[in-house]
Design a protein around this motif. Structure first.
Motif, PDB file in Angstrom:
ATOM      1  N   GLY A   1     -16.641 -24.465  16.239  1.00  0.00           N
ATOM      2  CA  GLY A   1     -15.892 -24.142  17.444  1.00  0.00           C
ATOM      3  C   GLY A   1     -15.648 -25.353  18.325  1.00  0.00           C
ATOM      4  O   GLY A   1     -16.106 -26.459  18.053  1.00  0.00           O
ATOM      5  N   VAL A   2     -14.911 -25.147  19.425  1.00  0.00           N
ATOM      6  CA  VAL A   2     -14.572 -26.226  20.349  1.00  0.00           C
ATOM      7  C   VAL A   2     -14.988 -25.793  21.755  1.00  0.00           C
ATOM      8  O   VAL A   2     -14.370 -24.914  22.355  1.00  0.00           O
ATOM      9  N   THR A   3     -16.026 -26.419  22.281  1.00  0.00           N
ATOM     10  CA  THR A   3     -16.597 -26.025  23.567  1.00  0.00           C
ATOM     11  C   THR A   3     -15.579 -26.089  24.695  1.00  0.00           C
ATOM     12  O   THR A   3     -15.511 -25.178  25.537  1.00  0.00           O
ATOM     13  N   ASN A   4     -14.797 -27.160  24.732  1.00  0.00           N
ATOM     14  CA  ASN A   4     -13.860 -27.321  25.843  1.00  0.00           C
ATOM     15  C   ASN A   4     -12.743 -26.278  25.822  1.00  0.00           C
ATOM     16  O   ASN A   4     -12.193 -25.932  26.859  1.00  0.00           O
TER      17      ASN A   4
ATOM     18  N   LEU B   1      -9.335 -18.862  19.416  1.00  0.00           N
ATOM     19  CA  LEU B   1      -8.941 -19.798  20.464  1.00  0.00           C
ATOM     20  C   LEU B   1      -8.639 -21.194  19.943  1.00  0.00           C
ATOM     21  O   LEU B   1      -8.117 -22.028  20.674  1.00  0.00           O
ATOM     22  N   ILE B   2      -8.978 -21.475  18.685  1.00  0.00           N
ATOM     23  CA  ILE B   2      -8.887 -22.859  18.204  1.00  0.00           C
ATOM     24  C   ILE B   2      -7.806 -23.048  17.146  1.00  0.00           C
ATOM     25  O   ILE B   2      -7.804 -24.040  16.420  1.00  0.00           O
ATOM     26  N   GLU B   3      -6.845 -22.111  17.089  1.00  0.00           N
ATOM     27  CA  GLU B   3      -5.804 -22.209  16.063  1.00  0.00           C
ATOM     28  C   GLU B   3      -4.972 -23.482  16.185  1.00  0.00           C
ATOM     29  O   GLU B   3      -4.462 -24.002  15.197  1.00  0.00           O
TER      30      GLU B   3
ATOM     31  N   ASP C   1      -8.578 -34.892  21.153  1.00  0.00           N
ATOM     32  CA  ASP C   1      -7.996 -35.267  19.865  1.00  0.00           C
ATOM     33  C   ASP C   1      -7.151 -34.108  19.350  1.00  0.00           C
ATOM     34  O   ASP C   1      -7.646 -32.984  19.207  1.00  0.00           O
ATOM     35  N   PRO C   2      -5.872 -34.341  19.062  1.00  0.00           N
ATOM     36  CA  PRO C   2      -4.990 -33.233  18.675  1.00  0.00           C
ATOM     37  C   PRO C   2      -5.299 -32.648  17.304  1.00  0.00           C
ATOM     38  O   PRO C   2      -4.846 -31.546  16.991  1.00  0.00           O
ATOM     39  N   ILE C   3      -6.073 -33.374  16.496  1.00  0.00           N
ATOM     40  CA  ILE C   3      -6.351 -32.895  15.142  1.00  0.00           C
ATOM     41  C   ILE C   3      -7.561 -31.968  15.113  1.00  0.00           C
ATOM     42  O   ILE C   3      -7.554 -30.937  14.448  1.00  0.00           O
ATOM     43  N   CYS C   4      -8.618 -32.320  15.862  1.00  0.00           N
ATOM     44  CA  CYS C   4      -9.837 -31.506  15.790  1.00  0.00           C
ATOM     45  C   CYS C   4     -10.268 -30.918  17.122  1.00  0.00           C
ATOM     46  O   CYS C   4     -11.165 -30.069  17.151  1.00  0.00           O
ATOM     47  N   GLY C   5      -9.685 -31.364  18.239  1.00  0.00           N
ATOM     48  CA  GLY C   5     -10.029 -30.798  19.537  1.00  0.00           C
ATOM     49  C   GLY C   5     -11.208 -31.448  20.228  1.00  0.00           C
ATOM     50  O   GLY C   5     -11.632 -30.990  21.290  1.00  0.00           O
TER      51      GLY C   5
ATOM     52  N   TYR D   1     -17.622 -18.715  19.855  1.00  0.00           N
ATOM     53  CA  TYR D   1     -18.865 -19.480  19.875  1.00  0.00           C
ATOM     54  C   TYR D   1     -18.475 -20.945  19.701  1.00  0.00           C
ATOM     55  O   TYR D   1     -17.464 -21.276  19.064  1.00  0.00           O
ATOM     56  N   ALA D   2     -19.239 -21.832  20.285  1.00  0.00           N
ATOM     57  CA  ALA D   2     -18.916 -23.249  20.193  1.00  0.00           C
ATOM     58  C   ALA D   2     -20.163 -24.066  20.463  1.00  0.00           C
ATOM     59  O   ALA D   2     -20.976 -23.704  21.326  1.00  0.00           O
ATOM     60  N   PHE D   3     -20.284 -25.173  19.731  1.00  0.00           N
ATOM     61  CA  PHE D   3     -21.471 -26.009  19.817  1.00  0.00           C
ATOM     62  C   PHE D   3     -21.062 -27.438  20.174  1.00  0.00           C
ATOM     63  O   PHE D   3     -20.169 -28.005  19.528  1.00  0.00           O
TER      64      PHE D   3
END
Length: 726
Positions: free
Chosen positions: A397-400, A386-388, A707-711, A164-166
């Protein structure tokens, strides 16, 4: 309220008629509302944007005729913006989705047949079950925005998917959330806990107060400016806020970190920081002091194109007025791909000025907590998250990342999307990638009120009724104390539209997930919450809001000490968590690419009368602002032979062209930038007012930096040029 004889008589007669509670009634009368004994007045909260302002609907013969601001509600204090007043325009928009639809053609052709709710929900349940059987539950993903989010979350998690991602995270607040959590152990909230009314100095970095129309915050901003606060606006564009500023710093885009590092250098070098606060509440000051020595005003002038003496002067204004200073943390923070570290600079500035928990700065969050109703546990996912790779991307979550997984099938396939209340093709950067992902799906389901672009790509369209026709979760408000607010129907749902909770519950039942929705109606659930919180449901329903006893102190005192949920239990100027994860523990400056000759950086923002793509078809707001314009610097326009009001077409470096758009020729923008209001140029033919009206900035945002820290996706890295029309 001043209880005059006239008001007393009015109050007594209307209360006797049983129209509403005397608390809400007296408050409305006090702000000048002429109460109609033939009308019913029902409180709820707004969703024309996501500030959740209190609304009171005047209903006559089953029709909403007027909306008022609820004077008891802390998010707006009785006032409504243009969007809030236009809620009636959404309710009665003839373009609304009226009944369930199932696609009968190729995706995107717009060919649909009307379906019953049973037919549509059975179709979705069968498709989801098939996807689960063939690929596993993780092959379903959920995207959402707004109040509907919570209704479908138990369904997707109960189904077994962690995907899920917003967009509110990766395309908006994610970098800020990550930066402040790394520094303070918590974010600044939404609404942000900015004590603007008591500030002596307010610094804004690309924060367009007065244009984003976040109600209570704009009121506090106006009060602070009215009280004599010095305003520093750092922005390539002379915004509405800049018009109130003593200092407008038209910074070169991408150089904000350079300016802040120079400010930190001056504050430390000249002893203008809060040494006692820093000593007591922070760790890593010596590391910070050493790291910023190279960032002098003279160095920063070359990067920012702001004179060194002005950089020094504004730093001293901040330091001499500490701690009653607000370096506003901003909201939309997805700029250039290095956004967590830029936001870390803002967090560090706030810390060394001693503003966290101090008057005029960032006040403390309420310590009061409200327990949630019990709910059945979600099953563990058998496949990896997916966001590890993004260590600070968590709850939203991260939509992209979900989109990329859908495009590539790696590390595993995603074959179904459930989208609720968000227009992804006009939200995510690079529409081509979004369409590639959508075309890889076996199932696309859209739940929405209006036929927005993404909804009209769906295999199944499920019409949610508007916020004036439904119950949603009780809003938990943490302004300066703890309150709750109710959303309740003020009229019955129109057409065949349904409340979001009902759609989720009925779909869950068909999937064998009914245990996650153990209530008959959502009103029952609200009543159960009120019992849990020892709050009167009847008072909440009548007044719209309940304020809990305020036992909190919003400022630091000797008996009210702050708590920092960081590894050191202090404000981390030097972030041990970032160091441990292989990132710079202190912000460093790195220049970004600049546009070449004939190209201009695309920046974007908000209109005070619109919310993204969600309001551009609303007739009441469309009349106020029908289409966006592209801001072009006067000298640039003269060189190109472009006149004010002339229609032009824009093109980015990938050859993507916009709809025609009017040129706004102005001195209020840097020569290397173009600016547009976001949300226009809809491609949905069902939106008669919005269809191809103005240009879609998102369509021109085909490049983005993660952004490599938070996506989160930095979207202000796109360069565009003008193609003149004949």
């Amino acid at each position: 309220m001043k209880l005059t004889r006239r008001n007393f008589i009015k109050l007594s007669s209307i209360t006797a008629a049983g129209i509403m509670s005397s608390n809400l009634l007296s408050s409305l009368i006090a702000q000048g509302v002429d109460i109609d004994k033939n009308a019913t007045y029902i409180p709820t909260y707004c969703e024309m944007c996501f500030w959740q302002c209190g609304v009171v609907a005047k209903v006559v013969d089953g029709k909403v005729v007027t909306l008022y601001g609820n004077p008891l509600h802390p998010n707006n204090r009785g006032k409504l913006c243009a969007k809030g007043n236009a809620g009636i325009g959404l309710l009665y928009d003839p373009a609304r989705l009226k009944y369930p639809m199932i696609s009968t053609g190729k995706r995107g052709e717009g060919k649909y047949k009307k379906a019953s709710w049973d037919e549509a929900l059975n179709f979705v349940a069968e498709k989801m079950t098939k996807i689960k059987s063939q690929y596993g539950p993780e092959a379903m993903a959920y995207f959402a925005h707004g109040s509907v989010t919570g209704h479908f979350f138990p369904l997707i998690r109960g189904f077994g998917s962690p995907n899920y991602a917003f967009p509110s995270f990766a395309q908006c607040r994610g970098a800020r959330i990550a930066a402040f959590e790394l520094t303070y152990g918590e974010d600044v909230g939404s609404p942000e806990r900015v004590d603007l009314a008591n500030s002596k100095v307010i610094a804004l970095f690309g924060t367009h107060l007065g244009e984003n129309m976040h109600n209570s915050q704009v009121q506090d901003f106006a009060e602070g400016v009215g009280n004599g606060a010095t305003l520093i606006v750092v922005d390539p564009r002379f915004s509405t806020a800049a018009g109130k500023a003593k200092y407008w710093l038209p910074i070169k885009p991408g150089a904000d970190t350079a300016l802040m590092l120079a400010w930190i250098n001056i504050l430390i070098k000249e002893g203008l920081y809060d040494s006692e606060y820093v000593s007591r509440y922070t760790v890593g000051f010596d590391n910070l002091k050493s790291s910023v020595k190279e960032y002098t005003p003279e160095w920063a002038e070359k990067e920012t194109e702001i004179p060194a003496d002005l950089i020094a002067e504004t730093a001293r204004v901040l330091g001499r007025n500490r701690p009653n200073v607000c370096v506003h943390p901003g909201r939309h923070s997805a700029w250039h791909g290095n956004d967590v570290q830029r936001e870390r600079c803002q967090a560090i500035l706030a810390a060394i000025l001693g503003t966290w928990g101090r008057p005029g700065g960032l006040y403390l969050t309420s310590k009061a907590q409200l327990a949630g109703l019990p709910r059945k546990d979600f099953p563990e996912s058998k496949k990896p998250s997916l966001i590890e790779k993004y260590p600070t991307a968590q709850a939203e979550g991260v939509t992209n990342v979900v989109r990329e997984t859908t495009r590539t099938g790696k590390p595993y396939p995603i074959k179904g999307w459930l989208i609720a209340g968000t227009n992804l093709t006009r939200t995510l950067p690079n529409e081509k990638e979004t369409m590639e992902a959508i075309n890889n799906l076996d199932l696309l389901v859209a739940v929405d009120v209006m036929p927005y672009d993404t909804a009209m790509l769906a295999d199944v369209v499920l019409p949610e009724c508007s916020y004036l026709e439904r119950h949603d979760n009780v809003a938990v408000l943490r302004d300066r104390s703890l309150s709750i607010a109710i959303r309740q129907p003020v009229v019955k749902p129109m057409y065949e539209s349904k409340e979001g909770w009902w759609i989720a519950k009925e779909l869950a039942r068909r999937l064998g997930l009914g245990d996650y929705y153990d209530f008959n109606t959502f009103e029952d659930r609200i009543k159960d919450s009120c019992k849990l919180w020892s709050a009167s449901y009847s008072d909440l329903k009548a007044n719209g809001v309940i304020h809990f006893p305020n036992t909190d102190n919003m400022y630091i005192t000797e008996t009210n000490q702050p708590v920092f949920n960081t590894p050191s239990k202090k404000i981390e100027l030097f972030s041990s968590e970032l160091k441990e994860k292989g990132f710079d523990p202190l912000p460093k400056y790195a220049a970004i690419e600049q546009p070449g000759e004939g190209w201009f950086r695309l920046i974007y923002g908000r209109s005070p009368v619109h919310t993204f793509t969600r309001t551009t078809n609303n007739e009441r707001l469309w009349e106020l602002f029908k289409e966006n314009e592209v801001w072009i610097n006067t000298k640039v326009a003269a060189k190109m032979g472009i006149s004010h009001g002339q229609y032009v077409t824009l093109e980015n470096r990938d050859g993507v062209k916009s709809n025609r758009i009017k040129a706004k020729v102005t001195e209020r923008i840097r020569p290397d930038c173009f600016y547009m209001v976001h949300g226009f140029g809809s491609g949905s033919k069902s939106l008669e007012n919005a269809y191809k009206r103005g240009a879609d900035d998102e369509g021109l945002i085909s490049k983005y930096a993660v952004d490599p820290i938070c996506g989160s996706t930095g979207m202000r890295i796109n360069f565009i040029r003008v193609i003149k029309e004949a």
